[in-house]
Design an enzyme around this catalytic site. Structure first.
Site, PDB file in Angstrom:
ATOM      1  N   TYR A 139       0.852  -1.187   0.000  1.00 26.16           N
ATOM      2  CA  TYR A 139       0.000   0.000   0.000  1.00 26.16           C
ATOM      3  C   TYR A 139       0.892   1.242   0.000  1.00 26.16           C
ATOM      4  O   TYR A 139       1.580   1.539   0.974  1.00 26.16           O
ATOM      5  CB  TYR A 139      -0.911  -0.005   1.226  1.00 26.16           C
ATOM      6  CG  TYR A 139      -2.125   0.906   1.129  1.00 26.16           C
ATOM      7  CD1 TYR A 139      -2.347   1.729   0.032  1.00 26.16           C
ATOM      8  CD2 TYR A 139      -3.060   0.938   2.157  1.00 26.16           C
ATOM      9  CE1 TYR A 139      -3.460   2.551  -0.049  1.00 26.16           C
ATOM     10  CE2 TYR A 139      -4.186   1.752   2.099  1.00 26.16           C
ATOM     11  CZ  TYR A 139      -4.372   2.562   0.994  1.00 26.16           C
ATOM     12  OH  TYR A 139      -5.483   3.373   0.924  1.00 26.16           O
ATOM     13  N   LYS A 165      -0.922  -1.037  -4.442  1.00 22.18           N
ATOM     14  CA  LYS A 165      -2.109  -0.211  -4.300  1.00 22.18           C
ATOM     15  C   LYS A 165      -1.689   1.221  -4.029  1.00 22.18           C
ATOM     16  O   LYS A 165      -0.917   1.480  -3.097  1.00 22.18           O
ATOM     17  CB  LYS A 165      -2.986  -0.736  -3.159  1.00 22.18           C
ATOM     18  CG  LYS A 165      -4.243   0.090  -2.901  1.00 22.18           C
ATOM     19  CD  LYS A 165      -5.043  -0.487  -1.737  1.00 22.18           C
ATOM     20  CE  LYS A 165      -6.241   0.389  -1.414  1.00 22.18           C
ATOM     21  NZ  LYS A 165      -6.995  -0.108  -0.246  1.00 22.18           N
TER      22      LYS A 165
END
Length: 308
Positions: A139, A165
């Site tokens: 992330y 992400k």
């Protein structure tokens, strides 16, 4: 090197809330009841105890319990990827414990509090990836801002680092990472993880990022699913209608108050009769004026997709 990827179904990626009881404790029954009812709307995967699920406010044992209960509830229908992160020792312990729980991978949230060099971020991800065989999605957000070279290095050295992400919003940098990753390994999965990601997904799709998080699915699954289908069908008119009538007003309300990306989702569920409790500190629940505006936005969204 063997290749791994997550076999998501064709639907929005669902980030459920974590329900709290009147005593403020995690209510697993209500949490999983919501997840079970949402499965009929066809999510592509379930990400429990992540951002929308208030990972930042959960004790480690609570996050693990939510993940395990979600696996039992979903029962293999779609992939389940809980959040891990924060202190590296806690993230390592979590993936080791989750490996035996039946989850399909993990979303690795940023390290706690401190910033880091690229070498430090490489070591952080490497420690988690080496601790289990679970697929890991990085992330890119907050204290974890990765360079294209660092992502390429992680992909080259850890076959279970399978996805990236973005939660920062620098589309040019993301496109660079997408191109650099393709030189190292095919099949890496890329996700738009910006708040209310539907509002920016057209730009991300053009940059080679086909997947996106949908917190809205937790609150308004009919609307989120209609948007996803229109997006997948390249139905620009329907996408723009939903953006104008639902997502853009929701973004404007969200931006009035820090933390509303989560608080509004829980409030929207409560407006529809779900007993999910409020948010934990340091987040705050919406004011009465903002609740009234949220109710209008939800009604408009439901009208757009023909839901009474």
């Amino acid at each position: 090197m063997s290749q791994q990827s997550i076999a998501f179904a064709d639907g929005p990626l669902y980030f459920p809330v974590t329900a709290f009881g009147a005593d403020g404790e995690v209510d697993l029954d209500r949490t999983t009841a919501l997840i079970e009812s949402s499965l009929e709307h066809g999510p592509g995967g379930v990400f429990p105890a992540c951002g929308t699920g208030e990972f930042h406010a959960l004790a480690p044992a609570e996050a693990i319990a939510v993940a395990r209960a979600t696996v039992q509830t979903v029962s293999g229908a779609v992939p389940v990827l809980p959040g891990v992160g924060g202190p590296v020792g806690g993230a390592v312990a979590a993936v080791r414990e989750l490996e035996a729980s039946g989850v399909d991978g993990v979303l690795l949230l940023p390290p706690y509090l401190v910033g880091a060099t690229q070498e430090g971020l490489y070591r952080y991800v490497s420690a988690v990836a080496a601790a289990s065989a679970l697929p890991v999605i990085i992330y890119h957000r907050g204290t974890a801002a990765y360079s294209a070279d660092t992502v390429a290095r992680l992909l080259a050295e850890h076959e279970n680092v399978v996805g990236f992400k973005d939660g920062i919003g620098d589309v040019a940098r993301v496109h660079e990472i997408v191109l650099r990753a393709s030189e190292v390994r095919p099949g890496v999965q890329f996700f738009n993880g910006l708040l209310t990601a539907e509002a920016s997904q057209s730009a991300y799709h053009a940059a080679g990022v086909p997947l996106y998080s949908s917190a809205a699915f937790a609150m308004a699954p009919h609307v989120a699913t209609a948007f996803y289908r229109a997006y997948r069908a390249a139905d620009t008119a329907s996408v723009e209608r939903l953006l104008r009538g639902f997502y853009h007003p929701l973004v404007h309300l969200r931006d009035t108050t820090p933390g509303y990306a989560v608080s509004l989702i829980k409030a929207g569920l409560r407006l529809q009769g779900a007993e999910v409790g409020g948010v934990r500190a340091p987040l705050v629940d919406p004011s009465p004026e903002h609740l009234a505006e949220l109710e209008r936005i939800l009604a408009a969204g439901h009208d757009l997709v023909g839901i009474a």
